[in-house]
Design a protein around this motif. Structure first.
Motif, PDB file in Angstrom:
ATOM      1  N   ARG A  27      -9.198   3.536   0.322  1.00 13.16           N
ATOM      2  CA  ARG A  27      -8.622   2.362  -0.517  1.00 13.16           C
ATOM      3  C   ARG A  27      -7.321   2.797  -0.942  1.00 13.16           C
ATOM      4  O   ARG A  27      -6.197   2.054  -0.718  1.00 13.16           O
ATOM      5  CB  ARG A  27      -9.363   1.589  -1.473  1.00 13.16           C
ATOM      6  CG  ARG A  27     -10.886   1.228  -1.138  1.00 13.16           C
ATOM      7  CD  ARG A  27     -10.824   0.108  -0.003  1.00 13.16           C
ATOM      8  NE  ARG A  27     -10.556   0.518   1.252  1.00 13.16           N
ATOM      9  CZ  ARG A  27     -11.530   1.168   1.996  1.00 13.16           C
ATOM     10  NH1 ARG A  27     -12.736   1.493   1.445  1.00 13.16           N
ATOM     11  NH2 ARG A  27     -11.362   1.468   3.333  1.00 13.16           N
ATOM     12  N   GLU A  30      -4.696   3.582   1.666  1.00 13.97           N
ATOM     13  CA  GLU A  30      -4.215   2.224   2.540  1.00 13.97           C
ATOM     14  C   GLU A  30      -3.314   1.486   1.572  1.00 13.97           C
ATOM     15  O   GLU A  30      -2.387   0.879   2.162  1.00 13.97           O
ATOM     16  CB  GLU A  30      -5.524   1.192   2.752  1.00 13.97           C
ATOM     17  CG  GLU A  30      -6.349   1.558   3.538  1.00 13.97           C
ATOM     18  CD  GLU A  30      -7.739   0.604   3.654  1.00 13.97           C
ATOM     19  OE1 GLU A  30      -8.029  -0.064   2.738  1.00 13.97           O
ATOM     20  OE2 GLU A  30      -8.864   1.203   4.526  1.00 13.97           O
ATOM     21  N   LEU A  31      -3.423   1.706   0.210  1.00 15.51           N
ATOM     22  CA  LEU A  31      -2.554   1.203  -0.529  1.00 15.51           C
ATOM     23  C   LEU A  31      -1.162   1.906  -0.933  1.00 15.51           C
ATOM     24  O   LEU A  31      -0.372   1.690  -1.593  1.00 15.51           O
ATOM     25  CB  LEU A  31      -3.188   0.755  -1.962  1.00 15.51           C
ATOM     26  CG  LEU A  31      -4.212  -0.177  -1.890  1.00 15.51           C
ATOM     27  CD1 LEU A  31      -5.287  -0.235  -3.497  1.00 15.51           C
ATOM     28  CD2 LEU A  31      -3.790  -1.603  -1.616  1.00 15.51           C
ATOM     29  N   LEU A  33      -1.056   4.892  -2.526  1.00 15.30           N
ATOM     30  CA  LEU A  33      -1.215   5.610  -3.801  1.00 15.30           C
ATOM     31  C   LEU A  33      -1.282   7.070  -3.510  1.00 15.30           C
ATOM     32  O   LEU A  33      -1.849   7.638  -2.557  1.00 15.30           O
ATOM     33  CB  LEU A  33      -2.335   4.961  -4.597  1.00 15.30           C
ATOM     34  CG  LEU A  33      -2.294   3.496  -4.895  1.00 15.30           C
ATOM     35  CD1 LEU A  33      -3.402   2.933  -5.721  1.00 15.30           C
ATOM     36  CD2 LEU A  33      -1.044   3.320  -5.710  1.00 15.30           C
ATOM     37  N   GLY A  51       1.159   4.812  -8.732  1.00 20.72           N
ATOM     38  CA  GLY A  51       2.171   4.033  -7.938  1.00 20.72           C
ATOM     39  C   GLY A  51       2.596   2.834  -8.708  1.00 20.72           C
ATOM     40  O   GLY A  51       2.442   2.724  -9.849  1.00 20.72           O
ATOM     41  N   GLU A  54       1.389  -3.269  -9.755  1.00 16.63           N
ATOM     42  CA  GLU A  54       0.846  -4.511  -9.105  1.00 16.63           C
ATOM     43  C   GLU A  54      -0.178  -3.559  -7.897  1.00 16.63           C
ATOM     44  O   GLU A  54      -1.184  -4.349  -7.772  1.00 16.63           O
ATOM     45  CB  GLU A  54       1.610  -5.208  -8.413  1.00 16.63           C
ATOM     46  CG  GLU A  54       2.612  -4.767  -7.598  1.00 16.63           C
ATOM     47  CD  GLU A  54       3.796  -4.207  -8.064  1.00 16.63           C
ATOM     48  OE1 GLU A  54       4.610  -3.590  -7.174  1.00 16.63           O
ATOM     49  OE2 GLU A  54       3.924  -3.898  -9.350  1.00 16.63           O
ATOM     50  N   VAL A  55       0.040  -2.580  -7.458  1.00 16.33           N
ATOM     51  CA  VAL A  55      -0.749  -1.903  -6.567  1.00 16.33           C
ATOM     52  C   VAL A  55      -2.100  -1.238  -7.280  1.00 16.33           C
ATOM     53  O   VAL A  55      -3.164  -1.047  -6.603  1.00 16.33           O
ATOM     54  CB  VAL A  55       0.058  -0.798  -5.498  1.00 16.33           C
ATOM     55  CG1 VAL A  55      -0.971  -0.345  -4.638  1.00 16.33           C
ATOM     56  CG2 VAL A  55       0.971  -1.578  -4.779  1.00 16.33           C
ATOM     57  N   GLU A  57      -3.561  -2.263  -9.902  1.00 16.94           N
ATOM     58  CA  GLU A  57      -4.177  -3.410 -10.124  1.00 16.94           C
ATOM     59  C   GLU A  57      -5.328  -3.570  -8.961  1.00 16.94           C
ATOM     60  O   GLU A  57      -6.403  -4.026  -9.381  1.00 16.94           O
ATOM     61  CB  GLU A  57      -3.444  -4.543 -10.659  1.00 16.94           C
ATOM     62  CG  GLU A  57      -2.847  -4.350 -11.563  1.00 16.94           C
ATOM     63  CD  GLU A  57      -3.883  -4.296 -13.130  1.00 16.94           C
ATOM     64  OE1 GLU A  57      -5.145  -4.833 -13.098  1.00 16.94           O
ATOM     65  OE2 GLU A  57      -3.766  -4.122 -14.199  1.00 16.94           O
ATOM     66  N   LEU A  58      -4.627  -3.605  -7.735  1.00 22.26           N
ATOM     67  CA  LEU A  58      -5.487  -3.780  -6.593  1.00 22.26           C
ATOM     68  C   LEU A  58      -6.412  -2.797  -6.350  1.00 22.26           C
ATOM     69  O   LEU A  58      -7.770  -3.130  -6.094  1.00 22.26           O
ATOM     70  CB  LEU A  58      -4.636  -3.848  -5.332  1.00 22.26           C
ATOM     71  CG  LEU A  58      -3.654  -4.991  -5.211  1.00 22.26           C
ATOM     72  CD1 LEU A  58      -2.593  -4.702  -3.793  1.00 22.26           C
ATOM     73  CD2 LEU A  58      -4.258  -6.225  -4.970  1.00 22.26           C
ATOM     74  N   LEU A  59      -6.394  -1.684  -6.836  1.00 20.93           N
ATOM     75  CA  LEU A  59      -7.324  -0.414  -6.592  1.00 20.93           C
ATOM     76  C   LEU A  59      -8.416  -0.673  -7.734  1.00 20.93           C
ATOM     77  O   LEU A  59      -9.554  -0.833  -7.368  1.00 20.93           O
ATOM     78  CB  LEU A  59      -6.638   0.876  -6.942  1.00 20.93           C
ATOM     79  CG  LEU A  59      -7.832   2.207  -6.798  1.00 20.93           C
ATOM     80  CD1 LEU A  59      -8.456   1.989  -5.377  1.00 20.93           C
ATOM     81  CD2 LEU A  59      -6.953   3.473  -7.121  1.00 20.93           C
TER      82      LEU A  59
END
Length: 92
Positions: A27, A30-31, A33, A51, A54-55, A57-59
């Protein structure tokens, strides 16, 4: 432009021996990071990633999603300024 941040997340539950670190690494890559996921003797996994906020936070959302291998009971996260001391994302 937002400054890069550092996420430190302690993941509690049945998260060792189930592919959790590999899944987290996938994951994170993919982001886009950098950082690591490591097992600890008490059964937790420590995820450190750097990173854009906002990215990250996705993790964190992915870690809490219920879509992970094993069972996540709790994720305790903390954000701080990035240190820039990682290249890639590894399992430890």
């Amino acid at each position: 432009m937002t400054q890069p941040q550092r996420l430190s997340a302690w993941v509690h539950g049945h998260v060792q021996g189930v592919g959790f670190r590999w899944w987290t690494r996938s994951r994170a890559l993919e982001l886009g990071l950098v950082g690591y996921a490591s097992n600890h003797a008490d059964g937790r996994v420590h995820v450190v990633a750097e990173g854009p906020p906002e990215v990250l936070e996705l993790l964190v959302t992915a870690l809490r999603s219920g879509e992970t291998p094993g069972r996540v009971d709790l994720v305790v996260d903390e954000f701080a300024p990035a240190r820039g001391d990682h290249a890639g994302f590894v399992e430890r």
